[in-house]
Scaffold this motif. Structure first.
Motif, short mmCIF file in Angstrom:
data_model
loop_
_atom_site.label_atom_id
_atom_site.label_comp_id
_atom_site.label_asym_id
_atom_site.label_seq_id
_atom_site.Cartn_x
_atom_site.Cartn_y
_atom_site.Cartn_z
N ASN A 143 0.84 -1.19 0.00
CA ASN A 143 0.00 0.00 0.00
C ASN A 143 0.88 1.25 0.00
OD1 ASN A 143 -1.61 2.25 0.99
ND2 ASN A 143 -3.16 0.74 1.51
N PRO A 144 0.81 2.09 -1.04
CA PRO A 144 1.71 3.25 -1.13
C PRO A 144 1.31 4.41 -0.22
CG PRO A 144 0.23 3.22 -3.01
CD PRO A 144 -0.05 1.97 -2.24
N SER A 145 0.16 4.31 0.44
CA SER A 145 -0.25 5.34 1.39
C SER A 145 0.10 4.95 2.83
CB SER A 145 -1.75 5.58 1.30
OG SER A 145 -2.09 6.14 0.05
N THR A 146 -0.10 3.68 3.18
CA THR A 146 0.14 3.23 4.56
C THR A 146 1.37 2.36 4.71
OG1 THR A 146 -1.16 1.19 4.34
CG2 THR A 146 -2.37 3.22 4.91
N ASP A 205 12.43 -3.42 -3.10
CA ASP A 205 11.65 -2.22 -2.85
C ASP A 205 10.21 -2.48 -3.28
OD1 ASP A 205 11.03 0.37 -2.11
OD2 ASP A 205 12.61 1.29 -3.33
N MET A 206 9.31 -1.58 -2.85
CA MET A 206 7.94 -1.64 -3.34
C MET A 206 7.93 -1.32 -4.83
SD MET A 206 4.68 0.77 -2.38
CE MET A 206 5.20 2.09 -3.50
N CYS A 207 7.19 -2.11 -5.60
CA CYS A 207 7.11 -1.92 -7.04
C CYS A 207 5.69 -1.56 -7.46
CB CYS A 207 7.55 -3.18 -7.79
SG CYS A 207 9.31 -3.54 -7.63
N ASP A 208 5.62 -0.82 -8.53
CA ASP A 208 4.37 -0.40 -9.18
C ASP A 208 4.31 -1.18 -10.49
OD1 ASP A 208 2.50 0.95 -10.73
OD2 ASP A 208 3.40 2.91 -10.51
N VAL A 209 3.23 -1.91 -10.71
CA VAL A 209 3.15 -2.85 -11.84
C VAL A 209 1.88 -2.58 -12.64
CG1 VAL A 209 3.02 -5.29 -12.50
CG2 VAL A 209 4.41 -4.59 -10.53
N GLU A 210 2.03 -2.50 -13.96
CA GLU A 210 0.89 -2.42 -14.86
C GLU A 210 0.73 -3.79 -15.52
OE1 GLU A 210 -0.38 -0.27 -19.07
OE2 GLU A 210 1.15 0.67 -17.82
N PHE A 211 -0.49 -4.28 -15.59
CA PHE A 211 -0.70 -5.61 -16.16
C PHE A 211 -1.98 -5.63 -16.99
CE2 PHE A 211 -3.12 -5.64 -12.25
CZ PHE A 211 -4.25 -6.37 -12.55
N LYS A 216 6.04 5.17 -6.39
CA LYS A 216 5.95 6.37 -5.56
C LYS A 216 5.08 6.08 -4.35
CE LYS A 216 6.55 9.64 -9.37
NZ LYS A 216 7.83 10.21 -8.87
N ARG A 217 5.41 6.73 -3.23
CA ARG A 217 4.71 6.42 -1.98
C ARG A 217 4.62 7.64 -1.09
NH1 ARG A 217 9.51 2.46 -1.13
NH2 ARG A 217 9.28 2.72 -3.35
N GLY A 218 3.67 7.63 -0.16
CA GLY A 218 3.57 8.68 0.82
C GLY A 218 4.65 8.54 1.88
N ALA A 219 4.78 9.57 2.72
CA ALA A 219 5.85 9.58 3.72
C ALA A 219 5.67 8.47 4.75
CB ALA A 219 5.89 10.94 4.40
N THR A 220 4.45 8.29 5.24
CA THR A 220 4.20 7.23 6.22
C THR A 220 4.55 5.86 5.64
OG1 THR A 220 2.42 8.52 7.22
CG2 THR A 220 2.44 6.16 7.68
N ALA A 221 4.12 5.63 4.40
CA ALA A 221 4.43 4.36 3.75
C ALA A 221 5.93 4.19 3.57
CB ALA A 221 3.72 4.30 2.40
N ALA A 222 6.63 5.26 3.22
CA ALA A 222 8.08 5.16 3.01
C ALA A 222 8.77 4.66 4.27
CB ALA A 222 8.63 6.51 2.59
N VAL A 223 8.36 5.18 5.43
CA VAL A 223 8.96 4.75 6.71
C VAL A 223 8.68 3.28 6.96
CG1 VAL A 223 8.77 5.00 9.21
CG2 VAL A 223 8.92 7.03 7.75
N ARG A 224 7.42 2.89 6.84
CA ARG A 224 7.05 1.52 7.18
C ARG A 224 7.68 0.52 6.22
NH1 ARG A 224 0.81 -0.66 7.98
NH2 ARG A 224 1.35 -2.86 8.39
N ALA A 250 -0.29 12.91 -6.63
CA ALA A 250 -0.36 13.46 -5.27
C ALA A 250 0.53 12.70 -4.31
CB ALA A 250 -1.80 13.45 -4.78
N ARG A 251 0.56 11.37 -4.39
CA ARG A 251 1.42 10.59 -3.49
C ARG A 251 2.89 10.91 -3.74
NH1 ARG A 251 -2.50 6.34 -3.85
NH2 ARG A 251 -1.51 5.54 -5.73
N GLY A 252 3.25 11.03 -5.02
CA GLY A 252 4.64 11.34 -5.34
C GLY A 252 5.07 12.69 -4.81
#
Length: 542
Positions: A261-264, A319-325, A341-349, A462-464
């Protein structure tokens, strides 16, 4: 390993790289040659052996040569060679009226610029080859829907016809309506540009490649680079790839998914899926998408294969990946991967959990490089704001989808021009956002859209940028200079507050509830990973 240096010049003979080209270094380290998308496609093809539709990459060296000197004289011959090779591999020929090879032409800058550069899908269709696609597929609805999509995309992307000048989309299940829409789009093209969409597939291909090259210098791309501090000289690669079709019947579809989850930062797949669709439908934010876990019921085998692929990619890239399928008739195909791309909280976790992941074992030093002090401070602010949720009041307008964490208050503006011109805090409110809105998004303190899902253009950008965003607030209707929510009417300029964690939208400005636990207690309770990163940073003197 560091990236290969960017080359600004080109030899006399342009080189094109098939996805399976045997490079001397891992393809993932060649973003400055192949672009991010091309490097990802080559890496999935060669290093991981994944189900990637074959194709080739026109590298940045060629793009920059075009920008400096025009179309390289030898490029046509190189393209012909690669298209012949691709046709042999796919068992069909480009331009064949009986069973045509169709391709996608996509951009691929070395750094992610979501939606800023151009794409053309279903290229190779014309009045003859569409009948070949009907015969080969046995599905006239699918064939004419693909032709309709191609004409619309070519008209707007390559020929510059404004999207609002084109007719509304026809019923995608009505063959005669689709055929009529193809004719109507071409009539608009002739009226606006004085020319028709070229019938020769080779001409279509060349013009689409030029459009992608030139999209690097578009106003929207320049605005995005200014916000991100991206080097103007970089340029974009072009990827030409055999089409797979998410619009081919009920067992087909397309989606975008993150490995976490790129937000949490939650360690679970996160994204959207859209049945009987193509990739641009998902990111455009105009369709009602399904949560990715619904795919488990729609196409269980493809879903299980997707989960396996997501885990392999996360371990491989560490790392977390973003995938188009795309799923075509039940079969999974991977069309893109990149570090997401991820939010700040997600980046920490995510950083902390990848240190503990036995298959990744990310070094603490790398974790704090990914989450520097300013990003950790941003995460701290997000956690405190989310924990101190506003108490229910009559001025709660609606609840949409929380797409990018944080809370923001500002004057409501209904178009990007007003946002870009503002000298105070504004929240951009739109039905959906597109790359043309990027200057207004960059000037806003928050984004609110009435349609779209969690991987729509508004959500990803926005997340980026760590901007609070709420999407899919479907109870909101924009009516001229007004916003209506049920019986309430707000005028443009009214102050609203959005919460990108909860999806709540409030009338008026709202500060955090200052009661209860102090900030550090809240952070320890809700994001304990932050304390670990802080301790690693102190130990490293950072």
């Amino acid at each position: 390993m560091s990236e290969m240096p960017m080359t600004q010049l080109i030899d006399h003979e342009p080189v094109i790289y098939p996805f399976d080209h045997p490079h001397e270094v891992p393809a993932r380290h060649l973003k400055n040659l192949l672009g991010g998308k091309g490097a990802g496609l080559a890496e999935m093809t060669t290093a991981l052996g994944m189900a990637v539709p074959p194709g080739f990459t026109i590298p940045l060296t060629v793009s920059n040569a075009y920008r400096a000197h025009g179309w390289p004289a030898a490029l046509d011959a190189r393209l012909d060679e690669q298209m012949d090779r691709l046709g042999t591999r796919m068992g069909r020929r480009f331009g064949d009226a009986r069973d045509p090879l169709l391709v996608a032409v996509r951009s691929g800058a070395p750094v992610s610029m979501p939606g800023m550069l151009d794409t053309v899908l279903n290229l190779g269709l014309n009045d003859e080859t569409v009948h070949g696609l009907v015969a080969a597929s046995g599905d006239p609805v699918f064939a004419w829907d693909s032709y309709r999509r191609f004409t619309q995309m070519f008209a707007t992307t390559v020929l510059g016809v404004p999207g609002e000048a084109l007719p509304e989309c026809a019923d995608p299940t009505d063959v005669e309506a689709l055929r009529a829409q193809v004719d109507a789009v071409r009539a608009v093209v002739r009226r606006v540009t004085g020319e028709d969409i070229p019938a020769a597939p080779a001409d279509q291909l060349r013009r689409a490649i030029v459009a992608v090259f030139e999209s690097w210098d578009s106003a929207r791309a320049r605005a995005y680079r200014a916000k991100e501090g991206i080097d103007e000289r970089m340029g974009t690669a072009v990827n030409v790839q055999a089409m797979v079709f998410g619009n081919r019947g009920e067992r087909s579809g397309t989606g975008v998914v993150f490995t976490r989850n790129p937000s949490t930062g939650e360690a679970a797949p996160f994204g959207d899926y859209l049945p009987r669709a193509q990739g641009e439908d998902v990111v455009a934010g105009t369709a009602h998408t399904l949560p990715i876990d619904r795919l488990r019921d729609i196409a269980p085998v493809a879903y299980e294969n997707l989960l396996v692929a997501l885990r392999r990619l996360e371990v491989h890239y560490r790392d977390m990946c973003d995938v188009e399928f795309t799923i075509e008739d039940g079969r999974l195909w991977l069309l893109q991967t990149r570090v997401g791309k991820r939010g700040a909280t997600a980046a920490v976790r995510i950083a902390a959990e990848l240190v503990d992941d036995p298959a990744v074992r990310l070094e603490p030093q790398v974790a704090i490089e990914r989450v520097p002090a300013e990003l950790r401070d941003k995460a701290r602010q997000e956690v405190v704001a989310h924990a101190r949720r506003l108490t229910p009041r009559d001025d709660l307008l609606t609840v949409g989808l929380g797409a990018s964490p944080g809370r923001a208050s500002g004057r409501m503006v209904l178009n990007s021009e007003d946002a870009a011109d503002a000298d105070d805090d504004v929240i951009l409110v739109r039905p959906t956002t597109s790359p043309e809105d990027v200057a207004g998004m960059a000037a806003s303190v928050g984004i609110l859209t009435t349609t779209g899902g969690l991987v729509s253009h508004a959500a990803v950008v926005a997340r980026g940028w760590h901007l609070p965003a709420v999407v899919g607030a479907k109870e909101i209707a924009i009516d001229g200079a007004h916003v209506r929510v049920g019986s309430r009417t707000l005028h443009a300029g009214a102050v609203i507050t959005i919460d990108g964690s909860t999806g709540e939208v409030w009338e008026g400005a709202h500060a955090d509830d200052e009661g209860g636990a102090d900030a550090e207690e809240l952070v320890r309770a809700h994001l304990p990973e932050l304390e670990r990163l802080d301790s690693w940073a102190r130990a490293a003197g950072r």
